[in-house]
Design a protein around this motif. Structure first.
Motif, PDB file in Angstrom:
ATOM      1  N   GLU A  41       0.810  -1.215   0.121  1.00 19.00           N
ATOM      2  CA  GLU A  41       0.068  -0.005  -0.042  1.00 19.00           C
ATOM      3  C   GLU A  41       0.905   1.179   0.091  1.00 19.00           C
ATOM      4  OE1 GLU A  41      -3.846   1.643   2.605  1.00 19.00           O
ATOM      5  OE2 GLU A  41      -2.586  -0.034   3.438  1.00 19.00           O
ATOM      6  N   TYR A  47       3.694   4.637   3.286  1.00 17.00           N
ATOM      7  CA  TYR A  47       2.571   4.660   3.759  1.00 17.00           C
ATOM      8  C   TYR A  47       2.863   5.828   4.973  1.00 17.00           C
ATOM      9  CZ  TYR A  47      -2.191   4.243   6.371  1.00 17.00           C
ATOM     10  OH  TYR A  47      -3.183   4.270   6.920  1.00 17.00           O
ATOM     11  N   GLY A  81       1.547   1.400  -5.266  1.00 17.92           N
ATOM     12  CA  GLY A  81       0.983   2.309  -4.483  1.00 17.92           C
ATOM     13  C   GLY A  81       1.114   3.574  -4.489  1.00 17.92           C
ATOM     14  N   MET A  94      -3.939   2.794  -6.479  1.00 13.54           N
ATOM     15  CA  MET A  94      -2.920   1.625  -6.868  1.00 13.54           C
ATOM     16  C   MET A  94      -2.970   1.779  -8.542  1.00 13.54           C
ATOM     17  SD  MET A  94      -3.602  -2.356  -6.797  1.00 13.54           S
ATOM     18  CE  MET A  94      -3.518  -2.723  -5.440  1.00 13.54           C
ATOM     19  N   LYS A 108      -8.812   2.634  -3.220  1.00 15.77           N
ATOM     20  CA  LYS A 108      -9.516   2.108  -1.856  1.00 15.77           C
ATOM     21  C   LYS A 108     -10.793   2.732  -1.711  1.00 15.77           C
ATOM     22  CE  LYS A 108      -7.757   1.061   2.728  1.00 15.77           C
ATOM     23  NZ  LYS A 108      -6.447   1.261   3.534  1.00 15.77           N
ATOM     24  N   ILE A 139      -7.061  -3.004  -1.124  1.00 16.65           N
ATOM     25  CA  ILE A 139      -6.302  -2.325  -0.221  1.00 16.65           C
ATOM     26  C   ILE A 139      -6.327  -2.407   0.845  1.00 16.65           C
ATOM     27  CG2 ILE A 139      -4.848   0.047  -0.007  1.00 16.65           C
ATOM     28  CD1 ILE A 139      -5.805   0.540  -2.996  1.00 16.65           C
ATOM     29  N   SER A 163      -2.811  -5.594  -1.293  1.00 18.28           N
ATOM     30  CA  SER A 163      -1.802  -4.519  -1.098  1.00 18.28           C
ATOM     31  C   SER A 163      -2.128  -3.962   0.234  1.00 18.28           C
ATOM     32  CB  SER A 163      -1.540  -3.540  -2.368  1.00 18.28           C
ATOM     33  OG  SER A 163      -0.904  -2.674  -1.860  1.00 18.28           O
TER      34      SER A 163
END
Length: 247
Positions: A41, A47, A81, A94, A108, A139, A163
């Motif tokens: 992700e 992230y 991502g 994505m 997402k 996701i 992911s």
């Protein structure tokens, strides 16, 4: 078909460094015969919800051109991502790059409560073709709801591509949930998680593959950067540890 989940430690907010690491991993996956590669992700930025607005890029950004060129040269598809801008806010996106074709994008649909201050949910379910498969991307948080996978199955999906950016607790919960998805819906599950620092937690790895009966075929541990290669025809999987220290 062979598909690859990449377990990766992304560099916080450093798109160019992460792009180089993605390129190296894609080349390694192609050498293993993979036709599609999935990353964790928000892998291209890490992230990092608090940085997402300033790091967001559209799916047709020229900054993804090196990845597209690699896909074209190697004949491989890549699901990475990236925060994506939209009229409603920043999406947990994505981009899906395919050889010789325009990019696709999934985002997402169901957000965790602590993501809501930074991201907007998407309302578009999505399934795409990859080799002989119809593939449903998922996701992180949304992948823990069987309804998401069930809806994808109803749209024709026969493989679940997950992911995530998960903690150790999240990985444990996933290892209980994803075999049920595979077994109940009759489709393999391929999981790509991050390792190392992410936001306020540590990514706990555990990237893995399950066959359509829910059997765990292969998994990486909580520290390794590497690849999980799933061969859907043979219903087998293997792992390859990568040394990305100099990339």
């Amino acid at each position: 078909m062979k598909l690859c989940a990449v377990q990766l430690a992304s560099r916080k907010g450093d798109f160019e460094a992460n792009l180089a690491r993605h390129q190296h991993c894609i080349e390694q996956a192609a050498a293993q015969g993979a036709g599609l590669v999935v990353f964790p992700e928000l892998s291209l930025t890490g992230y990092e919800p608090t940085l997402a607005r300033q790091l967001a890029l559209p799916v047709n950004t020229p900054r993804l051109a090196p990845l597209q060129a690699l896909c074209d040269r190697l004949g491989i598809s890549v699901a990475a991502g990236l925060p994506l801008p939209s009229a409603n806010g920043v999406l947990i996106g994505m981009p899906i790059l395919r050889p010789g074709q325009a990019p696709l994008a999934y985002a997402k649909q169901r957000l965790h409560a602590d993501e809501l201050p930074f991201f907007a949910p998407c309302d578009q379910p999505f399934v795409f073709g990859g080799g002989e498969h119809q593939i449903a991307p998922a996701i992180c948080y949304e992948s823990m709801f069987i309804e998401h996978a069930l809806h994808a199955r109803e749209l024709g999906a026969d493989l679940y591509l997950v992911s995530v950016a998960k903690t150790a607790k999240g990985v444990r919960e996933g290892y209980e949930h994803y075999p049920q998805v595979a077994r109940n819906l009759g489709m393999p599950v391929l999981l790509a998680n991050c390792v190392g620092p992410a936001d306020t937690f540590i990514g706990a790895g555990g990237s893995a593959a399950w066959d359509r009966q829910g059997n765990l075929l292969a998994a990486l541990d909580e520290r390794q950067e590497g690849l999980v290669i799933l061969d859907t025809a043979a219903q087998t999987a293997s792992c390859k540890v990568l040394d990305l220290g100099r990339v």
